[in-house]
Design a protein around this motif. Structure first.
Motif, mmCIF file in Angstrom:
data_model
loop_
_atom_site.group_PDB
_atom_site.id
_atom_site.type_symbol
_atom_site.label_atom_id
_atom_site.label_comp_id
_atom_site.label_asym_id
_atom_site.label_seq_id
_atom_site.Cartn_x
_atom_site.Cartn_y
_atom_site.Cartn_z
ATOM 1 N N GLY A 231 -2.575 9.365 -2.311
ATOM 2 C CA GLY A 231 -2.350 8.157 -1.528
ATOM 3 C C GLY A 231 -1.219 7.311 -2.079
ATOM 4 O O GLY A 231 -0.418 6.745 -1.325
ATOM 5 N N LEU A 235 1.287 9.636 0.641
ATOM 6 C CA LEU A 235 0.914 9.168 1.984
ATOM 7 C C LEU A 235 1.609 7.863 2.337
ATOM 8 O O LEU A 235 0.980 6.897 2.765
ATOM 9 C CB LEU A 235 -0.612 9.001 2.075
ATOM 10 N N VAL A 324 -7.578 14.419 3.835
ATOM 11 C CA VAL A 324 -8.263 13.116 3.845
ATOM 12 C C VAL A 324 -9.679 13.245 4.404
ATOM 13 O O VAL A 324 -10.629 12.654 3.882
ATOM 14 C CB VAL A 324 -7.440 12.093 4.660
ATOM 15 N N LEU A 351 -7.449 4.845 -0.724
ATOM 16 C CA LEU A 351 -6.614 5.471 0.298
ATOM 17 C C LEU A 351 -5.542 4.524 0.830
ATOM 18 O O LEU A 351 -4.384 4.906 0.992
ATOM 19 C CB LEU A 351 -7.491 5.962 1.454
ATOM 20 N N GLN A 352 -5.927 3.285 1.109
ATOM 21 C CA GLN A 352 -4.984 2.353 1.727
ATOM 22 C C GLN A 352 -4.489 1.282 0.764
ATOM 23 O O GLN A 352 -3.376 0.782 0.915
ATOM 24 C CB GLN A 352 -5.630 1.683 2.946
ATOM 25 N N THR A 355 -1.247 1.813 -1.153
ATOM 26 C CA THR A 355 -0.001 1.783 -0.392
ATOM 27 C C THR A 355 0.993 0.725 -0.878
ATOM 28 O O THR A 355 2.196 0.996 -0.887
ATOM 29 C CB THR A 355 -0.301 1.587 1.105
#
Length: 435
Positions: A231, A235, A324, A351-352, A355
């Motif tokens: 991530g 990603l 994922v 996961l986010q 970022t």
């Protein structure tokens, strides 16, 4: 209803899916419009785009665990209603600034930050709410269908956004996004609460208990650690795709929408493929899918032309969602339902929430070495992390086999349940004492 769409036989989940398709399509239209507007205001600055992306996701890094605590303590349906209503208001205010010709870069950053705060509550509530709508048996299928509607919206949204930006401008896209949130609000209020699979709320739910639960479970720690690296480095497509489209291929808004749509089409295919899953995936499945993703992203970074980039990004999109989803099912089906909101908040955080850091690092790379470097470096790091995870997984399997042999010699003992859905798990303090 049977087959890949069997979860849609549940009325509440069917309503939720319909609302989400509309809302998420609007969100992806907003993302394309926002990124295009930032590049237009800053003369194609990768650094500025990285800062705005970081602002949008920083609250997820800081507040998602608190959002998971709220999800375990309060009515998830009400939390989601309030979060989507607030998102609609924020999108409407930004649209007004853009349509009035008064928007500045700091306005976009401020609204991105505010939306990130709302998402820090909405994401863990939404992810853990799926199990309440469908129950444990249908959870893998419903989770895969959730990824499918997300990917469908990601196909439709950017394509429509490209056309609308070219024809009407970014402001009208943002206005449409504000209206799209109402679809989810209406769907949530039309649900039948008595049909939800609710547990008694954890009145004293603490974040630390959820973390202890995870740390006591090596089968949860490994996929979360792998997800963190992928991530963080791999990603970051919200940043790399617009840069690739505009600075490498010289694409306009329509072509950028096509590039994003190709990636999303691969994601949709992967989501549909995982609807057949009926049980918790193995750790090996998670690791191998990460290996495939890292290899494909690296190759996509060296795409010789626009058409080749579309094909390779479609394959990369497939691998990314397959990985994922495998990690999601491995973690969600392996966690105790009492801690699921906090566990999935940690999943969303990794996961986010990674970022912001990934966007800043990728923006720095792209600024100095070109847009391709973000994809190539992200793919190589993801590949290295997957190889390391594979070695750990093999070592763990050998150790478990040796332990089973020693146990067999001393006297057979019943194996532990594969997931807490099969048997009631002890609390984190009991697990710590056992370890």
């Amino acid at each position: 209803m049977t087959g890949p769409f069997r979860s849609l036989a549940v009325r509440n989940f069917r309503l939720f899916t319909a609302g989400q398709v509309v809302s998420v399509a609007g969100t992806w239209m907003m993302i394309v419009a926002q990124d295009w507007l930032v590049l237009a205001l800053t003369d194609d600055s990768a650094g500025a785009l990285g800062v705005v992306t970081a602002l949008q996701f920083t609250p997820l890094l800081l507040l998602t665990l608190f959002g998971g605590r709220l999800a375990d303590r309060h009515d998830k349906r009400m939390l989601l209603t309030v979060a989507n209503a607030l998102s609609a208001v924020l999108a409407l205010l930004l649209a007004a600034l853009v349509l009035g010709g008064e928007v500045r870069l700091w306005h976009i950053g401020l609204f991105a930050l505010a939306l990130g705060v709302v998402n820090a509550v909405e994401v863990p509530a939404r992810v853990s709410f799926v199990s309440e709508m469908v129950g444990a048996e249908l959870l893998p299928n419903a989770s895969a269908l959730s990824a499918a509607y997300f990917s469908t919206a990601r196909v439709v949204g950017p394509a429509l956004a490209g056309v609308m930006i070219a024809a009407l401008g970014s402001g009208w896209v943002m206005l449409l996004n504000a209206a799209s949130y109402l679809a989810t609000v209406v769907a949530l209020r039309m649900m039948r609460p008595q049909e939800l699979h609710r547990r008694a709320p954890e009145t004293r739910a603490r974040i630390v208990d959820g973390l202890r639960h995870v740390l006591a479970r090596p089968d949860l720690v490994l996929p979360l650690a792998l997800l963190a690296v992928v991530g963080l480095c791999g990603l970051n497509f919200q940043l790399t795709l617009p840069l690739l489209a505009k600075t490498v291929f010289g694409a306009d808004a329509d072509a950028f929408g096509l590039l994003t749509t190709a990636f999303a089409a691969g994601s949709l295919a992967a989501a549909l493929a995982t609807t057949a899953r009926r049980a918790r995936p193995s750790g090996r499945t998670v690791v191998v899918s990460a290996l495939l993703f890292g290899a494909l992203e690296t190759v996509a970074g060296w795409s010789p032309g626009f058409v080749a980039a579309m094909v390779l990004l479609a394959l990369t999109g497939f691998a990314s969602i397959y990985f994922v989803q495998a990690a999601n099912h491995r973690i969600q089906l392996g966690s105790d339902p009492r801690y699921r909101g906090r566990v999935m908040a940690l999943y969303a955080l990794i996961l986010q929430g990674s970022t912001p850091l990934g966007a800043l690092g990728t923006g720095w790379l792209a600024e100095r070495f070109g847009a391709r470097s973000g994809l190539v470096v992200g793919g190589l790091v993801s590949l290295a992390a997957a190889i390391a995870a594979l070695l750990v997984e093999r070592a763990t399997a050998r150790e478990a086999g040796a332990e089973a042999g020693r146990t067999g010699a001393a006297g057979a003992a019943p194996p532990p349940p594969e997931s807490p859905e099969e048997a009631e798990s002890p609390g984190p303090r009991e697990r710590d004492r056992t370890l």
